[in-house]
Design a protein around this motif. Structure first.
Motif, short mmCIF file in Angstrom:
data_model
loop_
_atom_site.label_atom_id
_atom_site.label_comp_id
_atom_site.label_asym_id
_atom_site.label_seq_id
_atom_site.Cartn_x
_atom_site.Cartn_y
_atom_site.Cartn_z
N ARG A 153 0.79 -1.22 0.00
CA ARG A 153 0.00 0.00 0.00
C ARG A 153 0.83 1.27 0.00
O ARG A 153 0.37 2.30 -0.47
CB ARG A 153 -0.93 0.00 1.21
N PHE A 154 2.02 1.21 0.57
CA PHE A 154 2.76 2.45 0.74
C PHE A 154 4.01 2.53 -0.13
O PHE A 154 4.73 3.51 -0.09
CB PHE A 154 3.14 2.65 2.21
N THR B 100 -0.32 9.54 -1.09
CA THR B 100 -0.34 11.00 -1.23
C THR B 100 -0.81 11.68 0.03
O THR B 100 -1.37 12.75 0.00
CB THR B 100 -1.27 11.41 -2.38
N GLY B 101 -0.58 11.06 1.13
CA GLY B 101 -1.00 11.69 2.39
C GLY B 101 -2.41 11.28 2.76
O GLY B 101 -3.14 10.69 1.96
N GLY B 102 -2.78 11.59 3.99
CA GLY B 102 -4.13 11.26 4.44
C GLY B 102 -4.28 9.81 4.83
O GLY B 102 -3.31 9.10 5.07
N ILE B 103 -5.51 9.38 4.88
CA ILE B 103 -5.84 8.06 5.41
C ILE B 103 -6.21 7.15 4.25
O ILE B 103 -7.00 7.55 3.38
CB ILE B 103 -7.06 8.14 6.35
N ILE B 104 -5.66 5.96 4.23
CA ILE B 104 -6.10 5.01 3.20
C ILE B 104 -6.67 3.77 3.86
O ILE B 104 -6.68 3.65 5.09
CB ILE B 104 -4.95 4.64 2.24
N GLY C 185 -8.74 3.01 9.43
CA GLY C 185 -7.97 3.55 8.33
C GLY C 185 -6.53 3.63 8.74
O GLY C 185 -6.21 3.56 9.93
N VAL C 186 -5.65 3.75 7.76
CA VAL C 186 -4.22 3.77 8.04
C VAL C 186 -3.63 5.01 7.39
O VAL C 186 -3.91 5.28 6.22
CB VAL C 186 -3.52 2.52 7.49
N SER C 187 -2.84 5.76 8.16
CA SER C 187 -2.10 6.85 7.54
C SER C 187 -0.65 6.42 7.43
O SER C 187 -0.27 5.38 7.96
CB SER C 187 -2.22 8.11 8.39
N GLY C 188 0.14 7.22 6.74
CA GLY C 188 1.54 6.87 6.59
C GLY C 188 2.22 6.71 7.93
O GLY C 188 3.00 5.79 8.16
N TYR D 25 2.92 12.49 4.64
CA TYR D 25 1.83 12.58 5.62
C TYR D 25 1.74 13.99 6.18
O TYR D 25 0.65 14.57 6.27
CB TYR D 25 2.08 11.56 6.73
N VAL D 26 2.90 14.56 6.54
CA VAL D 26 2.91 15.92 7.06
C VAL D 26 2.38 16.88 6.00
O VAL D 26 1.56 17.77 6.29
CB VAL D 26 4.33 16.32 7.49
N GLY D 27 2.84 16.67 4.76
CA GLY D 27 2.42 17.56 3.69
C GLY D 27 0.91 17.54 3.49
O GLY D 27 0.31 18.54 3.10
N GLY D 28 0.28 16.40 3.79
CA GLY D 28 -1.16 16.32 3.65
C GLY D 28 -1.89 17.15 4.68
O GLY D 28 -3.09 17.39 4.54
N ILE D 29 -1.19 17.57 5.74
CA ILE D 29 -1.88 18.25 6.82
C ILE D 29 -1.55 19.74 6.88
O ILE D 29 -2.44 20.57 7.01
CB ILE D 29 -1.55 17.57 8.17
N ILE D 30 -0.26 20.07 6.77
CA ILE D 30 0.06 21.51 6.90
C ILE D 30 0.24 22.16 5.54
O ILE D 30 0.34 21.50 4.54
CB ILE D 30 1.32 21.73 7.77
#
Lengths: 480, 489
Positions: free
Chosen positions: B44-45, B50-54, B72-75, B484-489
């Motif tokens: 999966r990874f 691309t960030g977020g939850i899969i 769900g799983v995040s990075g 993962y960080v990029g998906g949030i900030i």
């Protein structure tokens, strides 16, 4: 008597499950001539209680009100009726151990008590409520006195005297109630306005019913009585009889005093805090096993009456928050029966009376299943997840937050954190220490099975959370 | 991943039925979980994250009041899943046959199920349930198999962390209730509750009430100054497998809480909270490093070292969120990397220490001494662990600390000198400990001691290889964390 809308026979039909229980009760008394074994009697009692619960459910005239609103058959009442029948069923088998003689009287009394409980669940009139309540009390005096030793006697006498005093308080409060409102019907009273008489009635009724619910400062009898009586009777007193008191208190103060909810809120918020804190703090220093459980059941009563504080502070019985709070109380009641009743019944597995916590040392080595089962009940009482106790507490605290009483929720949650200390101390003894004496445990299957069953039910009850929305749906039945 | 998780529950429940060979059972199943988790992560990874939850899935239980089980799983949580699978596997491996009762293995497996549950749950109800469930087996591990004072220590551990948890519960209720008031929808979903647009609408008092509840719960687990006092006692009293789980497995819970749960709503928190977190991070770092220096017992010293390392994590969280751009993501990813590296390193150190204390019977610096002469392999492993822990380049510990240090300068300015001071202290007591216990003249009182046998070497070597590989090729997970960080900030 214009309110009677149904024919006499139909109404009688509504009560048929109760009449059935009464007949079985007398039949059991009659069976004593035949020298029926107590095991058979216990199964007869168990079966008849089960039958009457199913019967009640099947013929249930939902929404019918008879005798001018004195008895209202609604699903809220049905829920509690069945819960209380279950609480009686729960002790039929384990009580065999404690019965030395006259077991038929014990089982017959149990049935009569159950009748009173079911009537109380449906009645909305101060007088019928009082009579039903009193019939339960008198029955439980008899149950409590089963057993011959001194501690037993002391416990029963204390129970009897305080119970009688409580009765006097209730009657006194009820008379003030009547002075103000000119009726005993609780549901009609909703329209009345606050007045000094009503406040006096409120206080006296709280004291009277508070004795039965064993809330601080009316709890002292409970410690000695639970300690002194047979384990299964303690289970019944602290579970079934407490749930009954809870139902009655809900009806009394939330329906009867719905014009005066503010005072209900203040009084019950204060009482809940005192009860929880006192129960938990006293339990911390207890070494006597049954007294510890008794204090913990005082604390649990404190959690239960949080429901009244929430509804009182919301002030509007039609609001969804009130429904959630009452539903949380409903869930708590059923979880409580299994976890608390089960905990007292587990005490049967240890020989002798005046049990100390240290007597449980090494139970895990001798009987891992029993130790795990008891731990499950203790964890449930502490409110740890995966048990019914968790969801019970969880929903209760949730309703507190929804009602905006976050400070009360903080106090309640801190209390439940304190309680972890003494529940876990017991677990430590069971798992961490070696047995003190040989041959201290009763480990026949007849003692183990009730523990397994209650542990299983304590966990299984958490599945009921699926029906919590349904409970929210039937909870407003309380108010009409 | 959900299937793996359900499998962990099933396996841990079934473990009670296994009699006699429960160690083998636990070893096999935790090994399989590790392999499955790694396979899942590669599938999966490996690319396309691309960030977020899969892998989100949702089960309705009583959806009208918001009770759903959603996963769900995040990075980040994926990396922690692998970490906890490794740590659990290692903790089973290092147990000796027959030394502990059968129940220990069941407890370990339940812990694994609980940790997986925490990392997978995307709704607060089940998150909280697993959060509490993890405590119980660990409590029993300490209470049943612990060292001296196990009774009071295990109770302290439980009550301390339980009080943190109940505040977590209060916070959950608060956000749940206000969400209902705002939208008339009952939900525990993190994707609904932990978003800025909703979170910032909560009245200020309640928002801070909820936030401090969350922070308290997470900081107790972290642990951070001033809510740390359960940690050294518990680490010291726990049996070594338990210490490995505590240091490697449970310490991730606080970090996951910060980075996995709270990070999405950081904009609502305000810089005051961040300053507080930074201050707590720095104080933890300095205070725990100095406390560690004073310790005689290596186990207790490493407990403090572990807490100090988590101070870096708190610091990076606070600093990363007040900054922006490249240095922010560097720091945040560094903080998350630090959680993972710390888990691995502490697992290695405590395992090596376990073997040393088993063969010598001692674990304090002054009663050991010069054991390199007799047990070179074990000593080398302990030394490698210590070096990794102090942040030697080329090993995993360096990456996290370095990227935090680079990023944090922008946020705290010259206060960074305090951090560097703490790092010097850390380095010095690590080296002292190694010098006193491993090198120097041999303490003849110890008599002849056994060095590691081949099986032990393989176990520790495996751990060291992971640490080394992460140190040399941090991008194995660093990339996912940055995404993962990029998906949030």
């Amino acid at each position: 008597m214009s309110g009677i809308t149904t024919g006499g026979l139909t109404v009688l039909g509504y009560f048929s499950p109760l009449i059935f229980l009464g007949i079985v009760g007398f039949a059991i008394l009659g069976l004593s001539i035949l020298k029926t074994s107590k095991k058979a009697l216990s199964w007869i009692t168990f079966a008849s209680l089960g039958i009457s619960a199913i019967w009640l459910y099947l013929i249930f005239p939902n929404g019918t009100s008879v005798f001018d609103g004195t008895i209202v058959f609604n699903q809220f009442g049905l829920y509690f009726a069945i819960v209380m029948i279950i609480s009686a069923m729960f002790i039929t088998y384990p009580s065999i151990y404690g019965l030395k003689a006259k077991s038929e009287i014990f089982y017959a009394t149990l049935l009569f008590v159950t009748i009173g409980m079911v009537v109380a669940a449906f009645s909305y009139n101060l007088i019928t409520l009082f009579i039903a309540f009193e019939s339960v009390s008198i029955g439980t005096y008899v149950l409590a006195s089963f057993g011959k030793n001194k501690r037993n006697l002391e416990g029963t006498v204390k129970y009897f005297f305080t119970g009688t005093i409580a009765t006097a308080f209730i009657l006194f409060g009820a008379s003030f109630f009547y002075i103000d409102t000119h009726t005993f019907n609780l549901a009609v009273l909703t329209a009345s306005t606050p007045s000094p008489e009503l406040t006096i009635a409120l206080i006296f009724l709280i004291v009277g019913f508070g004795f039965k619910l064993a809330i601080f400062p009316m709890h002292q009898w409970a410690i000695d009585t639970y300690d002194g009586t047979e384990n299964s009777v303690s289970a019944f007193l602290s579970a079934g009889s407490k749930v009954l008191a809870f139902v009655v208190v809900l009806k009394m103060f939330l329906v009867g005093f719905s014009s005066d909810l503010h005072e209900v809120y203040y009084l019950f918020a204060v009482l809940a805090i005192l009860t929880m804190t006192y129960g938990n703090v006293s339990a911390l220093s207890q070494n006597n096993m049954k007294r510890l459980l008794a204090y913990s059941s005082v604390a649990q009563a404190g959690y239960l009456i949080l429901v009244l504080a929430v509804v009182g502070s919301v002030g509007n019985t039609n609001s969804p928050v009130a429904a959630v709070a009452v539903a949380a109380g409903m869930f708590y009641a059923i979880a409580y029966i299994f976890m608390k009743g089960g905990a007292f019944i587990t005490m049967n597995t240890v020989k002798g009376d005046n049990l100390q916590v240290s007597d449980l040392s090494g139970l895990a080595k001798k009987a891992p299943g029993v130790a795990v089962g008891f731990s499950i009940m203790l964890l449930a009482l502490a409110g740890i997840p995966l048990t019914g106790g968790f969801f019970a507490k969880y929903l209760l605290f949730l309703s507190l937050i929804e009602g905006g009483l976050w400070w009360l929720a903080v106090i309640a949650i801190l209390n439940s954190a304190i309680s972890v200390f003494y529940y876990f101390r017991i677990i430590l003894y069971m798992f961490g220490k070696d047995p003190q004496k040989d041959d201290i445990f009763n480990l026949e299957n007849s003692f183990k099975i009730p523990v397994y069953v209650s542990a299983f039910l304590t966990v299984a009850i958490s599945v009921l959370v699926i029906w919590f929305p349904t409970m929210i749906g039937i909870a407003p039945g309380l108010f009409r | 991943m959900l299937i793996i998780f359900l499998l962990t529950i099933l396996i841990s429940a079934l473990s009670f039925a296994v009699q006699g060979r429960r160690r083998d059972y636990a070893m096999a199943s935790s090994g399989i979980f590790l392999i499955l988790t790694v396979i899942y992560s590669i599938l999966r990874f490996h690319s396309g994250y691309t960030g977020g939850i899969i892998s989100q899935e949702t089960f309705n239980i009583a959806s009208s009041i918001g009770i759903v089980f959603s996963t769900g799983v995040s990075g980040f949580s994926d990396a922690l899943l692998i970490l906890s699978a490794i740590v659990i596997f290692l903790s089973v491996l290092i147990t000796e046959k027959g030394k502990y009762g059968e129940s220990l293995y069941s407890y370990i497996l339940i812990t694994e199920a609980g940790l997986f549950g925490i990392l997978l749950s995307r709704d607060f109800l089940f998150f909280y349930i697993f959060w509490e469930v993890v405590l119980i087996p660990v409590y029993f591990i300490v209470a049943q198999y612990g060292g001296p004072n196990k009774d009071s220590v295990s109770l302290k551990f439980f009550v301390y962390t339980h009080i943190g948890s109940v505040f977590l519960l209060l916070s959950i209720f608060t956000v749940y209730t206000f969400h209902y008031e705002a939208t008339h929808v009952f939900t525990f979903e993190m994707s609904q509750l932990m978003v800025n647009t909703y979170f910032s609408q909560i009245p200020a008092f309640w928002m801070y009430f909820a936030m401090f509840g969350f922070l308290l719960a997470f900081l107790v687990k972290m642990p951070s100054f001033p809510v740390h006092s359960w940690l050294p006692d518990t680490y010291e009293s726990a049996p070594y497998p338990g210490t490995v789980i505590l240091a490697g497995g449970l310490s991730i819970m606080g970090g996951y809480g910060l980075f996995g749960i709270l990070m999405p709503v950081y904009k609502s928190m305000g810089t005051g909270v961040m300053d507080l977190l930074m201050a707590l991070g720095i104080i933890s770092l300095v205070y725990f490093s100095l406390s560690a220096m004073m310790q005689q017992s290596l186990k207790r010293m490493m407990a403090f070292a572990s807490a100090a390392a988590m101070g870096f994590v708190t610091l990076s969280f606070g600093a990363g969120l007040v900054e922006s751009g490249y240095s922010a993501s560097l720091e945040l990813a560094g903080g998350m990397f630090q959680i993972i590296a710390h888990g691995l390193i502490m697992a290695l150190i405590f395992s090596a220490l376990f073997y040393i204390s088993r063969s010598t019977g001692h674990e304090s610096t002054h009663s050991l001494g010069g054991i390199f002469r007799e047990a070179p392999i074990l000593s080398s492993f302990l030394l490698a662990g210590l070096l990794a822990s102090l942040g030697l380049p080329g090993l995993a510990g360096f990456i996290g600390e370095f990227s935090i240090l680079v990023g944090v300068f922008g946020a705290i300015g010259w206060l960074i000198l305090i951090v560097i001071f703490a790092m010097i202290v850390t380095a010095s007591y690590h080296i002292w400990a190694a010098q006193k216990s491993l090198y120097g003249p041999y303490n003849e009182k110890l008599g002849a001691i056994h060095d590691a046998d081949r099986a032990t070497t393989v176990k520790l070597m495996g751990m060291l290889i992971v640490i080394f590989v992460l140190g040399v090729v941090p991008n194995l997970i660093y990339g996912i964390l940055i995404t993962y960080v990029g998906g949030i900030i």
